[in-house]
Design a protein around this motif. Structure first.
Motif, PDB file in Angstrom:
ATOM      1  N   PRO A   1      -4.010  -1.431  -5.408  1.00 25.38           N
ATOM      2  CA  PRO A   1      -5.573  -1.247  -5.558  1.00 25.38           C
ATOM      3  C   PRO A   1      -5.852   0.164  -5.536  1.00 25.38           C
ATOM      4  CG  PRO A   1      -4.832  -2.976  -3.818  1.00 25.38           C
ATOM      5  CD  PRO A   1      -3.761  -2.317  -4.336  1.00 25.38           C
TER       6      PRO A   1
ATOM      7  N   ASN B   1      -6.364  -4.001   2.222  1.00 25.65           N
ATOM      8  CA  ASN B   1      -5.396  -4.367   1.193  1.00 25.65           C
ATOM      9  C   ASN B   1      -3.915  -3.813   1.600  1.00 25.65           C
ATOM     10  OD1 ASN B   1      -7.035  -4.900  -1.392  1.00 25.65           O
ATOM     11  ND2 ASN B   1      -8.327  -3.294  -0.613  1.00 25.65           N
TER      12      ASN B   1
ATOM     13  N   SER C   1      -8.896 -10.330  -4.791  1.00 27.82           N
ATOM     14  CA  SER C   1      -8.192  -9.195  -4.389  1.00 27.82           C
ATOM     15  C   SER C   1      -8.669  -7.985  -5.266  1.00 27.82           C
ATOM     16  CB  SER C   1      -6.731  -9.488  -4.456  1.00 27.82           C
ATOM     17  OG  SER C   1      -6.575  -9.838  -5.907  1.00 27.82           O
TER      18      SER C   1
ATOM     19  N   THR D   1      -2.057   1.317  -1.191  1.00 27.64           N
ATOM     20  CA  THR D   1      -3.283   1.652  -2.128  1.00 27.64           C
ATOM     21  C   THR D   1      -3.375   3.112  -2.248  1.00 27.64           C
ATOM     22  OG1 THR D   1      -4.386   2.042  -0.152  1.00 27.64           O
ATOM     23  CG2 THR D   1      -4.604  -0.217  -0.392  1.00 27.64           C
TER      24      THR D   1
END
Length: 354
Positions: free
Chosen positions: A239, A351, A308, A196
């Protein structure tokens, strides 16, 4: 009028130092001054030995792109029984990783890491690469894989995973200001390394191509295409967490708005190579009112149909160019803002790289 020569005792050295000795004294004094200045700069940038905690380790990464200094903080949970996550925290301009006005003190990640059980990495920029210690995220030479700062920082991340037997699927990067720009660059240049990305007061990949006086001339989709192309065959949905102050005059709120649109487009392109909203994302926004000594803010979640994360964005009212949180200690902190460090970790924890 002329003066007679000074008397000299032939059995003794001259009463005044010779010219050669003066040169030795002057050069020696200059060497001491230069050494003192160098030590002072090192102390500001790299921290002093006694500023290290018991569980802190200083390292220098050496790779094809050069060398990079960094400090690692190990939590008590690092006992050889589990592979821990890693958070790399990249400072902004006029800051350091672990010296004066550091990302270490600004974020207070060490205390959080000790509670939650993750390893923290603080790279520090040198004035030999940037005179005010910015990361060179606006320089195209530092926006590509295998070169410049992205290669150095990805090399640091890989080295930490190897040295400390960390979990390679849970390596996360967070940055502030120019460090946030570099964190976003790492998301496109090394999506196979970083699970991430968190940007606090930062901008999109290729932001240097956007004219501040005419930003609409370069739509976020244009820079998104470049980011997606940079991912290459490693492309994956990474993400992104965005935190932006509404009163930021260094990185205006428009930059944060563009970053959300840009990264949404990057992920759309990752899906099938076309800007066609094929992910069918859902957008939800909630508002948190202000309270005594606390800023109001909005939180927007953009998610895929499976739930998600694509992008999560916080817009903080009355906050300028700062890392928000109640415990931060540094020149660029805002104690009335939401706890960015805790928010970042919660986002990272849910994540991992799939």
């Amino acid at each position: 009028m002329t003066f007679p020569p000074s008397p000299v005792d032939t059995d003794m050295e001259p009463t005044r130092p010779s010219r050669r000795r003066w040169l030795w004294i002057v050069s020696g004094t200059l060497a001491i001054v230069v050494a003192a200045v160098s030590l002072g700069v090192a102390a500001l940038q790299l921290g002093l030995p006694w500023q290290m905690g018991e569980n802190d380790r200083n390292h220098v990464y050496e790779g094809a792109a050069g060398s990079q200094r960094y400090q690692v903080h190990l939590p008590p949970q690092h006992d050889g029984t589990a592979r821990l996550p890693v958070v790399m925290a990249i400072h902004g301009c006029a800051m350091t990783g672990y010296g004066w006005n550091s990302m270490k003190s600004t974020t207070q990640f060490n205390s959080l890491a000790d509670r939650e059980g993750f390893i923290v990495v603080y790279p520090t920029q040198l004035i030999s690469r940037n005179v005010i210690a910015c990361w060179n995220s606006a320089d195209p030479r530092h926006q590509q894989r295998h070169t410049g700062e992205p290669a150095l920082l990805a090399g640091v991340a890989r080295e930490v995973v190897q040295k400390y037997d960390a979990d390679p699927a849970r390596v996360h990067v967070a940055g502030a200001s120019s460090g946030a720009g570099t964190a976003v660059i790492l998301g496109v240049t090394y999506p196979d390394v970083f699970a991430t990305v968190t940007s606090v007061a930062g901008g999109e990949y290729g932001l240097n191509q956007v004219d501040p006086d005419n930003p609409d001339a370069t739509p976020p989709l244009d820079t998104a295409r470049q980011g997606w192309a940079q991912m290459g065959d490693r492309a994956r949905r990474v993400p992104l967490l965005v935190i932006q102050g509404e009163q930021d005059e260094v990185v205006p709120p428009l930059v944060g708005t563009r970053l959300v649109a840009h990264w949404t487009a990057v992920n759309d392109l990752v899906d099938d190579g076309l800007p066609n909203d094929s992910l069918d994302p859902t957008t939800k926004t909630m508002s948190v009112p202000g309270a005594a000594g606390r800023h109001a803010y909005t939180r927007t979640e953009i998610t895929a149909p499976d739930g998600s994360s694509i992008v999560e964005a916080y817009r903080v009212q009355d906050m300028g160019h700062a890392w928000p949180g109640p415990d931060g200690d540094g020149k660029y902190t805002d104690h009335a803002g939401p706890d960015a460090s805790a928010i970042m970790w919660e986002f990272a924890e849910r994540n991992p790289m799939s």
